[in-house]
Design an enzyme around this catalytic site. Structure first.
Site, short mmCIF file in Angstrom:
data_model
loop_
_atom_site.label_atom_id
_atom_site.label_comp_id
_atom_site.label_asym_id
_atom_site.label_seq_id
_atom_site.Cartn_x
_atom_site.Cartn_y
_atom_site.Cartn_z
N GLU A 250 -0.58 -5.74 10.65
CA GLU A 250 0.61 -6.41 10.98
C GLU A 250 1.84 -5.39 11.82
OE1 GLU A 250 1.30 -9.60 11.21
OE2 GLU A 250 3.27 -8.62 12.25
N PHE A 251 2.34 -5.80 12.81
CA PHE A 251 3.20 -4.82 13.50
C PHE A 251 4.80 -5.21 13.34
CE2 PHE A 251 -0.92 -4.16 15.34
CZ PHE A 251 -1.19 -2.85 15.30
N LEU A 252 5.14 -6.12 12.77
CA LEU A 252 6.36 -6.71 12.55
C LEU A 252 7.45 -5.62 12.16
CD1 LEU A 252 7.33 -7.30 9.52
CD2 LEU A 252 5.94 -9.38 9.78
N THR B 140 0.90 -0.98 0.00
CA THR B 140 0.04 0.01 0.04
C THR B 140 1.00 1.26 0.07
OG1 THR B 140 -0.02 -0.07 2.28
CG2 THR B 140 -2.23 -0.98 1.11
N CYS C 178 7.72 2.16 5.82
CA CYS C 178 6.02 2.13 6.39
C CYS C 178 6.07 3.74 7.10
CB CYS C 178 6.26 1.17 7.71
SG CYS C 178 5.75 -0.42 6.96
N LEU D 206 14.01 6.11 20.82
CA LEU D 206 14.49 7.76 21.21
C LEU D 206 15.95 7.82 20.90
CD1 LEU D 206 12.90 8.10 24.84
CD2 LEU D 206 12.43 9.47 22.67
N1 LIG Z 1 7.66 -4.00 5.43
C1 LIG Z 1 7.00 -3.99 6.74
O1 LIG Z 1 8.04 -4.01 7.75
C2 LIG Z 1 5.61 -3.88 7.22
C3 LIG Z 1 5.44 -4.08 8.44
C4 LIG Z 1 4.17 -3.80 8.78
C5 LIG Z 1 3.09 -3.81 7.77
N2 LIG Z 1 3.42 -3.74 6.44
C6 LIG Z 1 2.35 -3.48 5.42
O2 LIG Z 1 2.07 -4.65 4.93
C7 LIG Z 1 1.79 -4.34 3.68
C8 LIG Z 1 2.74 -5.20 2.63
O3 LIG Z 1 4.07 -4.81 2.68
P1 LIG Z 1 5.36 -5.53 2.35
O4 LIG Z 1 6.45 -4.75 2.95
O5 LIG Z 1 5.47 -6.76 2.44
O6 LIG Z 1 5.28 -5.11 0.72
P2 LIG Z 1 5.92 -5.73 -0.46
O7 LIG Z 1 6.25 -4.57 -1.80
O8 LIG Z 1 7.40 -6.24 0.15
O9 LIG Z 1 5.39 -7.11 -0.75
C9 LIG Z 1 3.97 -6.97 -1.50
C10 LIG Z 1 3.97 -8.12 -2.49
O10 LIG Z 1 2.41 -8.14 -2.96
C11 LIG Z 1 2.53 -8.60 -4.34
N3 LIG Z 1 1.24 -8.18 -4.91
C12 LIG Z 1 0.69 -7.04 -5.46
N4 LIG Z 1 -0.30 -7.20 -5.90
C13 LIG Z 1 -0.69 -8.52 -5.96
C14 LIG Z 1 -1.87 -9.28 -6.15
N5 LIG Z 1 -2.93 -8.83 -6.77
N6 LIG Z 1 -1.77 -10.70 -6.19
C15 LIG Z 1 -0.62 -11.19 -5.46
N7 LIG Z 1 0.46 -10.56 -5.43
C16 LIG Z 1 0.24 -9.32 -5.30
C17 LIG Z 1 3.80 -7.81 -4.74
O11 LIG Z 1 4.33 -8.32 -6.07
C18 LIG Z 1 4.86 -7.99 -3.59
O12 LIG Z 1 5.55 -9.01 -3.65
C19 LIG Z 1 1.76 -2.96 3.29
O13 LIG Z 1 0.54 -2.56 3.58
C20 LIG Z 1 2.73 -2.60 4.42
O14 LIG Z 1 2.51 -1.17 5.02
C21 LIG Z 1 4.49 -3.66 6.05
#
Ligand SMILES: NC(=O)c1ccc[n+]([C@@H]2O[C@H](COP(=O)([O-])OP(=O)(O)OC[C@H]3O[C@@H](n4cnc5c(N)ncnc54)[C@H](O)[C@@H]3O)[C@@H](O)[C@H]2O)c1
Length: 441
Positions: free
Chosen positions: A151-153, A86, A263, A253
């Protein structure tokens, strides 16, 4: 339980592997064919400590698989997680929900029995309502419930965070969905994480409020660091002094070059937009974002000031150590190093770069820099060493060796990982963040 994870990125892959490790059967689907091909051949497309072993072991035991066949993955699943990206929408800073909506439509088409569809992606308030609406449009006969489970990781500690979460937030009013999702997380009960059952909108807002609060802590201590430099105080001791207060807490901090990453920047922006759309401006977060944006270029001026050069770095070679947004990840999304390096180049510097694992990603986003194979090759002939990301291997550099190979002995330590006295004993001019000038010069 049979789980389909849509999106095999930092969140989807880690969550999928951890759910499989709990004993569930998980299939991770991704629209990126290269990513799926790599995963099928045993390659992990991201750097996350422990993930390669976790994936290999669960694939080996037949509980984790990868694919691109949405029909069979969703058709067989009791729970479908949507964990697609997102990012910020180009132009206006709203969350770009096109990936979430596309995934939801694809999932809707393939539902064959009652299924719980979970938005794990970070999505603005009301998105899960919209996901439900467009899934009903797509497949009016389908039986499903949409749950928000943000998710909070943290990248770099993602497996530990997933398996030992501070809390799990489950947003749904549907009793059947609540019992299914509780079952998904049941293996975690031994660790006894608090489970918060809320409505969907509350769950969605909780995630943005958490990230924005943490970003605020970072921006706050950075401003205190600037003041500490002016008044001759030490921000690390101030941070300890306030962090020991349980009401404040010691995490987030650490003064530095400003927050970045996959994020905080996009989530603070998206929350600001939600506030504006609802005629409730979030002035504190607006200020946090503005203060943080200005900080990256301010850090480049700090480098220039270390030479007393008044904003001019012409003819200077600057060695940047660490470019990922934090250690133990290869993620370069919105890394503070990017605007910092651009600002150094704007001031006329020639920039050299080394990062322990981020080089392949860095090569896609950093232009006109010299990529080096290690910290010493990076420092060779440089006029200053700038520590941007606090990788462990930068904590005990051989400073004598560094001094002998550099063109001039300046260290700008944007993470305060060195003791100024130790660095200066080795003949360096030292500049940290928020430490008294008597120590730094
Ligand atoms: N990265 C973090 O540390 C973290 C932590 C908490 C929450 N989040 C949230 O989790 C979500 C994912 O983040 P991320 O870092 O894993 O993103 P990312 O870009 O690493 O992974 C997203 C994946 O989704 C795939 N994708 C997109 N559209 C698709 C579809 N229609 N069908 C199948 N696959 C599809 C992409 O190819 C990509 O591999 C975001 O909303 C992010 O804000 C991320």
């Amino acid at each position: 339980m049979r789980i389909a994870m849509i999106g095999a990125g930092y969140v989807g892959l880690v969550s999928g592997a951890c759910f499989a490790d709990f004993g569930h059967h998980v299939i991770c689907i991704d629209s990126d064919e290269e990513k799926i091909a790599a995963l099928k051949s045993g390659k992990i497309p991201i750097h996350e400590p422990g993930l390669a072993d976790l994936v290999a072991s669960n694939v080996g035991q037949g509980r984790l698989a990868f694919g691109d066949d949405m029909k069979s993955a969703v058709g067989n699943a009791e729970v479908v997680f949507i964990a697609v990206g997102t990012p910020s929408r180009r132009g206006d800073g709203h969350a770009d929900l096109s990936y979430v909506y596309a995934a939801a439509r694809q999932v809707a088409k393939e539902l064959s029995k009652f299924t719980v569809v979970v938005t794990k992606s970070t999505v603005p308030v009301g998105t899960s309502d919209e996901v439900e609406r467009l899934m009903r449009d797509e497949n009016p006969d389908a039986e499903f419930a949409v749950v928000s489970n943000p998710e909070f990781l943290r990248e770099g500690a993602a497996i530990r965070d997933f398996k030992h979460p501070d809390r799990i937030v489950i947003g749904t009013d549907d009793a059947r969905a609540r019992s299914v999702i509780t079952e998904v997380y049941r293996p975690l009960h031994l660790n006894a994480p608090p489970i918060l059952h809320t409505d969907r909108r509350t769950a969605e807002l909780t995630k943005y409020a958490a990230n924005s609060f943490l970003a605020t802590k970072v921006a706050f201590i950075n401003e205190i660091a600037d003041l500490a430099e002016k008044v001759g105080a030490n921000v690390q001791e101030v941070a300890r002094g306030i962090g020991l207060d349980n009401r404040i807490g010691s995490k987030f901090l650490h003064a530095g070059p400003g927050f970045g990453g996959s994020c905080f920047p996009k989530d603070t922006m998206a929350l600001i937009k939600t506030g504006q759309d609802n005629e409730t401006p979030l002035r504190i977060i607006e200020t946090v974002v503005a203060v943080n944006d200005q900080r990256k270029r301010a850090m480049a001026r700090k480098v220039a000031n270390a030479f007393g050069a008044n904003g001019n770095l012409r003819g200077k070679s600057i060695a940047v150590l660490g470019v990922t947004f934090k250690p133990n990840t290869d993620d370069m999304r919105d890394a503070p190093s990017i605007p910092l390096i651009t600002a150094l180049q704007d001031m006329g510097a020639e920039v050299r770069v080394f990062d322990p694992v981020g080089m392949p990603q860095a090569k896609k986003v950093l232009e006109n820099v010299t990529f080096c194979n290690n910290a010493y090759a990076c420092a060779k002939g440089a006029h200053a060493l700038v520590i941007v990301t606090e990788w462990e291997q930068f904590r005990a550099l051989d400073l004598k060796e560094m001094a002998s190979i550099m063109a001039s002995s300046v260290i700008v330590d944007l993470r305060n990982i060195y003791s100024p006295e130790e660095v200066m004993r080795n003949g360096f001019h030292y500049c940290g963040v928020g430490r008294p000038k008597s120590l730094a010069y």
